[in-house]
Motif scaffolding. Sequence first.
Motif, short mmCIF file in Angstrom:
data_model
loop_
_atom_site.label_atom_id
_atom_site.label_comp_id
_atom_site.label_asym_id
_atom_site.label_seq_id
_atom_site.Cartn_x
_atom_site.Cartn_y
_atom_site.Cartn_z
N PRO A 167 -17.02 -19.83 -31.75
CA PRO A 167 -16.10 -19.12 -30.85
C PRO A 167 -16.55 -17.68 -30.63
CG PRO A 167 -15.15 -19.31 -33.05
CD PRO A 167 -16.42 -20.11 -33.06
N PHE A 168 -16.21 -17.13 -29.46
CA PHE A 168 -16.55 -15.73 -29.18
C PHE A 168 -15.37 -15.06 -28.48
CE2 PHE A 168 -18.04 -18.25 -25.61
CZ PHE A 168 -17.70 -17.51 -24.49
N PHE A 169 -15.39 -13.73 -28.48
CA PHE A 169 -14.23 -12.96 -28.04
C PHE A 169 -14.64 -11.85 -27.08
CE2 PHE A 169 -13.66 -14.78 -32.17
CZ PHE A 169 -12.35 -15.25 -32.19
N THR A 170 -13.67 -11.36 -26.30
CA THR A 170 -13.93 -10.23 -25.41
C THR A 170 -13.83 -8.94 -26.21
OG1 THR A 170 -11.61 -9.88 -24.82
CG2 THR A 170 -12.84 -11.50 -23.52
N ASP A 171 -14.20 -7.83 -25.58
CA ASP A 171 -14.09 -6.53 -26.23
C ASP A 171 -12.64 -6.17 -26.53
OD1 ASP A 171 -16.76 -6.03 -26.36
OD2 ASP A 171 -16.86 -4.78 -24.57
N THR A 172 -11.72 -6.76 -25.78
CA THR A 172 -10.30 -6.47 -25.99
C THR A 172 -9.69 -7.37 -27.06
OG1 THR A 172 -9.69 -7.98 -24.19
CG2 THR A 172 -10.02 -5.66 -23.62
N ARG A 174 -9.54 -10.73 -26.98
CA ARG A 174 -9.05 -12.02 -26.49
C ARG A 174 -10.07 -13.12 -26.77
NH1 ARG A 174 -7.70 -10.90 -21.09
NH2 ARG A 174 -9.75 -11.51 -20.33
N LEU A 175 -9.59 -14.26 -27.24
CA LEU A 175 -10.48 -15.40 -27.44
C LEU A 175 -11.04 -15.81 -26.09
CD1 LEU A 175 -11.60 -17.70 -29.25
CD2 LEU A 175 -9.52 -18.99 -28.71
N ALA A 176 -12.35 -15.75 -25.94
CA ALA A 176 -12.97 -15.98 -24.63
C ALA A 176 -13.48 -17.40 -24.46
CB ALA A 176 -14.12 -14.99 -24.41
N GLY A 177 -13.92 -18.02 -25.55
CA GLY A 177 -14.47 -19.36 -25.42
C GLY A 177 -15.32 -19.72 -26.61
N THR A 178 -16.28 -20.60 -26.38
CA THR A 178 -17.12 -21.06 -27.47
C THR A 178 -18.53 -21.38 -26.97
OG1 THR A 178 -17.39 -22.77 -29.18
CG2 THR A 178 -16.30 -23.42 -27.16
N PHE A 179 -19.49 -21.12 -27.82
CA PHE A 179 -20.86 -21.54 -27.57
C PHE A 179 -21.07 -22.90 -28.21
CE2 PHE A 179 -21.33 -17.18 -26.54
CZ PHE A 179 -22.50 -17.04 -25.81
N GLY A 180 -21.58 -23.85 -27.44
CA GLY A 180 -21.91 -25.15 -27.99
C GLY A 180 -23.42 -25.28 -28.13
N GLU A 208 -20.71 -9.17 -19.60
CA GLU A 208 -20.71 -10.45 -18.90
C GLU A 208 -19.57 -11.34 -19.38
OE1 GLU A 208 -24.71 -8.67 -18.52
OE2 GLU A 208 -23.36 -9.00 -20.21
N ILE A 209 -19.35 -11.35 -20.68
CA ILE A 209 -18.28 -12.17 -21.25
C ILE A 209 -16.92 -11.67 -20.77
CG2 ILE A 209 -17.08 -12.70 -23.42
CD1 ILE A 209 -19.90 -12.86 -24.70
N GLN A 210 -16.73 -10.36 -20.79
CA GLN A 210 -15.46 -9.78 -20.34
C GLN A 210 -15.23 -10.07 -18.86
OE1 GLN A 210 -13.47 -7.64 -22.64
NE2 GLN A 210 -11.92 -8.28 -21.16
N THR A 211 -16.30 -10.00 -18.05
CA THR A 211 -16.18 -10.23 -16.61
C THR A 211 -15.67 -11.63 -16.30
OG1 THR A 211 -17.96 -8.66 -16.10
CG2 THR A 211 -17.46 -10.34 -14.44
N ILE A 212 -16.28 -12.63 -16.93
CA ILE A 212 -15.86 -14.01 -16.65
C ILE A 212 -14.48 -14.29 -17.24
CG2 ILE A 212 -16.37 -16.44 -17.10
CD1 ILE A 212 -19.27 -15.88 -16.75
N SER A 213 -14.23 -13.80 -18.43
CA SER A 213 -12.92 -14.02 -19.05
C SER A 213 -11.82 -13.39 -18.20
CB SER A 213 -12.91 -13.43 -20.46
OG SER A 213 -11.69 -13.70 -21.11
N ASP A 214 -12.07 -12.20 -17.68
CA ASP A 214 -11.08 -11.53 -16.82
C ASP A 214 -10.86 -12.32 -15.53
OD1 ASP A 214 -10.75 -9.53 -18.64
OD2 ASP A 214 -11.97 -8.04 -17.58
N ARG A 215 -11.93 -12.86 -14.98
CA ARG A 215 -11.82 -13.64 -13.74
C ARG A 215 -10.92 -14.86 -13.96
NH1 ARG A 215 -15.07 -14.83 -8.96
NH2 ARG A 215 -14.95 -17.04 -8.42
#
Length: 229
Positions: A167-172, A174-180, A208-215
């Motif tokens: 699992p990975f997280f945004t700078d804020t 928030r749980l952003a997703g996971t790397f498989g 990049e992670i924050q950008t997609i998570s925010d979108r």
Amino acid sequence: MKNGSNHQSIVESLREYNLKKNIKEQLKIINPLLGKKETDIKVHLMHALATGVMTKSELDFLEVKMALGRMCLELEQVLDNVYIAILFYDSEHNNVFHGAGPSIPVEYSDFYNVINEQGMFDENCCSCGRAIYTQEVVQTDIGTSTLWTKFRDSVIEYGFKSCTSIPFFTDTGRLAGTFGFLSKRPNNYLTRDEVEMIQEKVSMFSFEIQTISDRIHEYTEVGNGRLTI
């Protein structure tokens, strides 16, 4: 593929994108070229912007996807027999979205669409579901783990036999997703040192992670459940 053919493929792909606005189809062309230094994708993207094929917002987002794709390729070069897929998570609707996976057939992402449409994503949904719900690293053998019971045939079709999900997280926070990290070898798991190296690498792509998570967050806030990233 010769460099001239690369350029032609990109141009044709951009024209097709202008008609359908389908990033998934665009990545079919771009993903194989991400690791080829002789292919200047940026030139063609800027031309597409200048000629109105895509907007600045679309260009920026595609470049974010490309950056994540390059990160996957860099990690695959130092890890043993793995193919990386990045999933982003929408906690509001409990959906997952394809983030990157340049070495995996683009059609593999259809697997996630089925999970979303049928409301199947939970803590028992493959390694990534368990990693999202526990926020811990999960390693499984696809052929034997009960987490893959409902989805085993779909994944084995692509030759994958084991998976590590991180699992990975945004700078804020928030749980952003996971790397498989998928492997075509059974029980091919990552070591603790490899997991720590990956987590350090991921931290370098926080924008990049924050950008997609925010979108994803913005789209789902207005009830757009058909978001394709």
